[in-house]
Design a protein around this motif. Structure first.
Motif, PDB file in Angstrom:
ATOM      1  N   GLN A 150     -39.999  64.767  -1.204  1.00  0.00           N
ATOM      2  CA  GLN A 150     -40.449  64.799  -2.607  1.00  0.00           C
ATOM      3  C   GLN A 150     -41.236  66.079  -2.902  1.00  0.00           C
ATOM      4  O   GLN A 150     -41.906  66.180  -3.925  1.00  0.00           O
ATOM      5  CB  GLN A 150     -41.334  63.579  -2.911  1.00  0.00           C
ATOM      6  CG  GLN A 150     -40.605  62.246  -2.872  1.00  0.00           C
ATOM      7  CD  GLN A 150     -40.346  61.761  -1.444  1.00  0.00           C
ATOM      8  OE1 GLN A 150     -41.171  61.919  -0.554  1.00  0.00           O
ATOM      9  NE2 GLN A 150     -39.183  61.169  -1.217  1.00  0.00           N
ATOM     10  N   GLY A 151     -41.171  67.050  -2.012  1.00  0.00           N
ATOM     11  CA  GLY A 151     -42.008  68.247  -2.137  1.00  0.00           C
ATOM     12  C   GLY A 151     -41.368  69.394  -2.890  1.00  0.00           C
ATOM     13  O   GLY A 151     -41.952  70.477  -2.964  1.00  0.00           O
ATOM     14  N   LYS A 162     -50.018  60.082 -17.224  1.00  0.00           N
ATOM     15  CA  LYS A 162     -51.248  60.499 -16.551  1.00  0.00           C
ATOM     16  C   LYS A 162     -51.882  61.512 -17.489  1.00  0.00           C
ATOM     17  O   LYS A 162     -51.317  62.575 -17.726  1.00  0.00           O
ATOM     18  CB  LYS A 162     -50.944  61.117 -15.189  1.00  0.00           C
ATOM     19  CG  LYS A 162     -52.218  61.411 -14.424  1.00  0.00           C
ATOM     20  CD  LYS A 162     -51.982  61.886 -13.006  1.00  0.00           C
ATOM     21  CE  LYS A 162     -53.312  62.017 -12.285  1.00  0.00           C
ATOM     22  NZ  LYS A 162     -53.196  62.525 -10.937  1.00  0.00           N
ATOM     23  N   THR A 206     -45.621  58.758  -7.367  1.00  0.00           N
ATOM     24  CA  THR A 206     -46.743  59.710  -7.332  1.00  0.00           C
ATOM     25  C   THR A 206     -47.434  59.793  -8.687  1.00  0.00           C
ATOM     26  O   THR A 206     -46.798  59.691  -9.735  1.00  0.00           O
ATOM     27  CB  THR A 206     -46.280  61.130  -6.946  1.00  0.00           C
ATOM     28  OG1 THR A 206     -45.284  61.543  -7.873  1.00  0.00           O
ATOM     29  CG2 THR A 206     -45.719  61.173  -5.558  1.00  0.00           C
ATOM     30  N   LEU A 218     -51.213  54.546  -7.804  1.00  0.00           N
ATOM     31  CA  LEU A 218     -50.850  53.654  -6.701  1.00  0.00           C
ATOM     32  C   LEU A 218     -51.141  54.302  -5.343  1.00  0.00           C
ATOM     33  O   LEU A 218     -50.719  53.826  -4.310  1.00  0.00           O
ATOM     34  CB  LEU A 218     -49.367  53.257  -6.817  1.00  0.00           C
ATOM     35  CG  LEU A 218     -49.014  52.567  -8.145  1.00  0.00           C
ATOM     36  CD1 LEU A 218     -47.507  52.327  -8.245  1.00  0.00           C
ATOM     37  CD2 LEU A 218     -49.765  51.244  -8.319  1.00  0.00           C
ATOM     38  N   SER A 219     -51.879  55.421  -5.389  1.00  0.00           N
ATOM     39  CA  SER A 219     -52.388  56.078  -4.180  1.00  0.00           C
ATOM     40  C   SER A 219     -51.314  56.672  -3.283  1.00  0.00           C
ATOM     41  O   SER A 219     -51.358  56.512  -2.059  1.00  0.00           O
ATOM     42  CB  SER A 219     -53.252  55.120  -3.359  1.00  0.00           C
ATOM     43  OG  SER A 219     -54.532  55.112  -3.881  1.00  0.00           O
ATOM     44  N   SER A 239     -51.267  59.719  -2.770  1.00  0.00           N
ATOM     45  CA  SER A 239     -51.985  60.765  -2.024  1.00  0.00           C
ATOM     46  C   SER A 239     -52.620  60.172  -0.767  1.00  0.00           C
ATOM     47  O   SER A 239     -52.500  60.752   0.316  1.00  0.00           O
ATOM     48  CB  SER A 239     -53.031  61.446  -2.912  1.00  0.00           C
ATOM     49  OG  SER A 239     -54.010  60.538  -3.352  1.00  0.00           O
ATOM     50  N   SER A 242     -41.573  67.769   2.762  1.00  0.00           N
ATOM     51  CA  SER A 242     -41.494  66.454   2.125  1.00  0.00           C
ATOM     52  C   SER A 242     -40.228  66.351   1.299  1.00  0.00           C
ATOM     53  O   SER A 242     -39.885  67.284   0.566  1.00  0.00           O
ATOM     54  CB  SER A 242     -42.703  66.225   1.211  1.00  0.00           C
ATOM     55  OG  SER A 242     -42.475  65.075   0.417  1.00  0.00           O
ATOM     56  N   SER A 292     -41.391  59.421   1.013  1.00  0.00           N
ATOM     57  CA  SER A 292     -42.229  58.352   0.469  1.00  0.00           C
ATOM     58  C   SER A 292     -41.565  57.701  -0.731  1.00  0.00           C
ATOM     59  O   SER A 292     -40.923  58.373  -1.534  1.00  0.00           O
ATOM     60  CB  SER A 292     -43.582  58.944   0.036  1.00  0.00           C
ATOM     61  OG  SER A 292     -44.355  57.973  -0.632  1.00  0.00           O
TER      62      SER A 292
HETATM   63  P1  ADP Z   1     -51.814  59.005  -6.798  1.00  0.00           P
HETATM   64  O1  ADP Z   1     -52.548  59.090  -5.506  1.00  0.00           O
HETATM   65  O2  ADP Z   1     -52.343  57.938  -7.690  1.00  0.00           O
HETATM   66  O3  ADP Z   1     -50.330  58.888  -6.647  1.00  0.00           O
HETATM   67  P2  ADP Z   1     -52.784  61.692  -7.022  1.00  0.00           P
HETATM   68  O4  ADP Z   1     -52.843  62.656  -8.142  1.00  0.00           O
HETATM   69  O5  ADP Z   1     -54.042  61.373  -6.302  1.00  0.00           O
HETATM   70  O6  ADP Z   1     -52.079  60.374  -7.580  1.00  0.00           O
HETATM   71  O7  ADP Z   1     -51.772  62.230  -5.916  1.00  0.00           O
HETATM   72  C1  ADP Z   1     -50.474  62.632  -6.294  1.00  0.00           C
HETATM   73  C2  ADP Z   1     -50.131  63.903  -5.549  1.00  0.00           C
HETATM   74  O8  ADP Z   1     -49.978  63.640  -4.150  1.00  0.00           O
HETATM   75  C3  ADP Z   1     -48.809  64.513  -5.974  1.00  0.00           C
HETATM   76  O9  ADP Z   1     -48.949  65.321  -7.096  1.00  0.00           O
HETATM   77  C4  ADP Z   1     -48.435  65.314  -4.737  1.00  0.00           C
HETATM   78  O10 ADP Z   1     -49.120  66.553  -4.715  1.00  0.00           O
HETATM   79  C5  ADP Z   1     -48.973  64.465  -3.601  1.00  0.00           C
HETATM   80  N1  ADP Z   1     -47.940  63.594  -3.026  1.00  0.00           N
HETATM   81  C6  ADP Z   1     -47.928  62.262  -2.952  1.00  0.00           C
HETATM   82  N2  ADP Z   1     -46.820  61.801  -2.313  1.00  0.00           N
HETATM   83  C7  ADP Z   1     -46.099  62.894  -1.993  1.00  0.00           C
HETATM   84  C8  ADP Z   1     -44.852  63.104  -1.318  1.00  0.00           C
HETATM   85  N3  ADP Z   1     -44.093  62.098  -0.880  1.00  0.00           N
HETATM   86  N4  ADP Z   1     -44.441  64.381  -1.153  1.00  0.00           N
HETATM   87  C9  ADP Z   1     -45.165  65.405  -1.589  1.00  0.00           C
HETATM   88  N5  ADP Z   1     -46.335  65.265  -2.240  1.00  0.00           N
HETATM   89  C10 ADP Z   1     -46.808  64.034  -2.427  1.00  0.00           C
END
Ligand code: ADP
Ligand code: MG
Length: 380
Positions: free
Chosen positions: A67-68, A214, A119, A123-124, A126, A65, A115
């Motif tokens: 963003q990973g 958060k 995060t 705003l979902s 995940s 990712s 994405s």
């Molecule tokens: P929300 O769903 O409201 O953004 P969550 O805590 O449910 O919050 O999910 C956030 C988590 O999802 C991040 O900490 C990460 O682990 C994962 N995540 C979301 N988008 C990405 C992305 N583009 N790359 C890597 N991880 C992501």
């Protein structure tokens, strides 16, 4: 989900590789109702997670990712197990695991995610990466699953593999929303209706304020609230709190211990607010939604106890500077606020919220306006 080809009438899409997109969401009204078999009314955001996926024959799932945080993660699909994957890669890996658990022949792949869904902002993001993965697997492996079936897979992935006891709203919104409307969803049986929501034609905007906080309580509190609702419905002899209507509320409250009453009051009043909101939208009264949003926030703040100083302040500043209504959206303890605003008042409301945050010493919020966008789809 109907299979979506990048270019209709063009050559058949590549059967081994492609790119999919799935959106984040904001929920207009209906918060903490989805694990009570109740009603929700989300829209998809224009912000999406995109995944470029290429099948591989060696059973290796290689996840990267943008963003990973750097390195790719390599996993053997046959060894995927709850608790066996750490960090962000749990989310896409969970979907492959859940599909395989459900008996679908899903193997290895190279997956590259990018994405622009913020995060951890309620705003979902995940659900967006889960649903983009589910949509890609569905098409590439020709599974023939529809949107609600894929949403259920993605929810099971988050519940059982990631370990978050979320309801079905986020995944249904990301899979099934359509441009130009909100998804009126009955979370009991996943029956859904698309309700037109043309904010621009009504001279309105939906302002999203990401408070950028958060609070740590979020995960533990969510599970406790869910357990509280389940206890209340068991004490009342109901399948779920959805089965209690406003008329039966006073008598039901009298049969519950004090600490559960406020939870039940929120869920029952919130389900009624969703139905009222849908009636208003059906009647073309978009402005009428404003007071419902603000009433929903008061219920989340005073009864359900999931707002926080930052979301309360954003709502107060928005309404105080001319928004028609505002509420926190998502699970709470931080995250984002939505405000329904006359188009011309967006700058003034934005400045008022920013100024209130500055004066309170909070981190500057991120703001944007959103129109209802489309759910998961193949884009290349
Ligand atoms: P929300 O769903 O409201 O953004 P969550 O805590 O449910 O919050 O999910 C956030 C988590 O999802 C991040 O900490 C990460 O682990 C994962 N995540 C979301 N988008 C990405 C992305 N583009 N790359 C890597 N991880 C992501
Ligand atoms: Mg999430």
């Amino acid at each position: 989900m109907t299979r979506t080809h990048a270019a209709r009438g063009a050559a058949a899409p590549n059967a081994l590789a492609g790119t999919w997109a799935a959106p984040g969401r904001v929920n207009l009204i209906g918060e903490h109702t989805d694990y009570n078999d109740g009603f929700v009314l989300p829209i998809a955001l224009p912000h999406t997670a995109r995944a470029t996926v290429r099948l591989r024959a060696d059973g290796v799932l290689r996840l990267y990712s943008e963003q990973g945080g750097g390195a790719a993660v390599e996993l053997a699909v046959t060894e995927l197990a709850p608790g066996g994957v750490d960090g962000w890669a749990r989310y896409p890996a969970a979907v492959v695991w859940a599909l395989r658990e459900a008996g679908h022949p899903v193997g290895g792949a190279d997956v590259r995610i990018d994405s622009d869904v913020p995060t951890g902002a309620g705003l979902s993001s995940s659900a967006a990466i889960e649903c983009v993965m589910a949509a890609a697997c569905n098409d590439l492996h020709d599974l023939g699953l529809d949107g609600p079936q894929l949403a259920r897979i993605a929810q099971r992935a988050e519940n059982a593999f990631v370990g978050v006891p979320c309801g079905i709203m986020d995944q249904m919104a990301s899979m099934c929303c359509r441009e130009g409307g909100a998804l009126f969803l009955d979370t009991r049986d996943l029956s859904a209706r698309h309700v037109p929501l043309d904010l621009v034609a009504a001279g309105l905007r939906l302002l999203v304020v990401d408070t950028r906080v958060k609070h740590d309580l979020a995960d533990g509190e969510y599970a406790k609230l869910r357990a509280g609702c389940e206890r209340a419905s068991a004490l009342l002899g109901l399948p779920a709190l959805r089965d209690l209507g406003p008329d039966g509320l006073p008598a039901a409250l009298g049969r519950l211990p004090h600490e559960l009453r406020r939870l039940v009051r929120h869920v029952v009043s919130e389900n009624a607010r969703v139905e009222r909101a849908v009636a208003l939208l059906d009647a073309g009264d978009l402005r009428g939604l404003g007071p419902l949003l603000t009433a929903g926030h008061a219920s989340l703040r005073d009864d359900y106890g999931v707002s926080c100083p930052e979301t309360d302040l954003a709502v107060e500043a928005a309404v105080g500077s001319g928004a028609l209504g505002a509420r926190m959206t998502g699970g709470g303890f931080g995250g984002s606020v939505i405000a329904l605003v006359d188009a011309g008042a967006v700058p003034a409301v934005t400045v008022a919220v920013e100024e209130a945050f500055r004066q309170a010493g909070h981190t500057a919020p991120r703001t944007f306006t959103a129109v209802p966008a489309t759910g998961a789809r193949r884009i290349a």
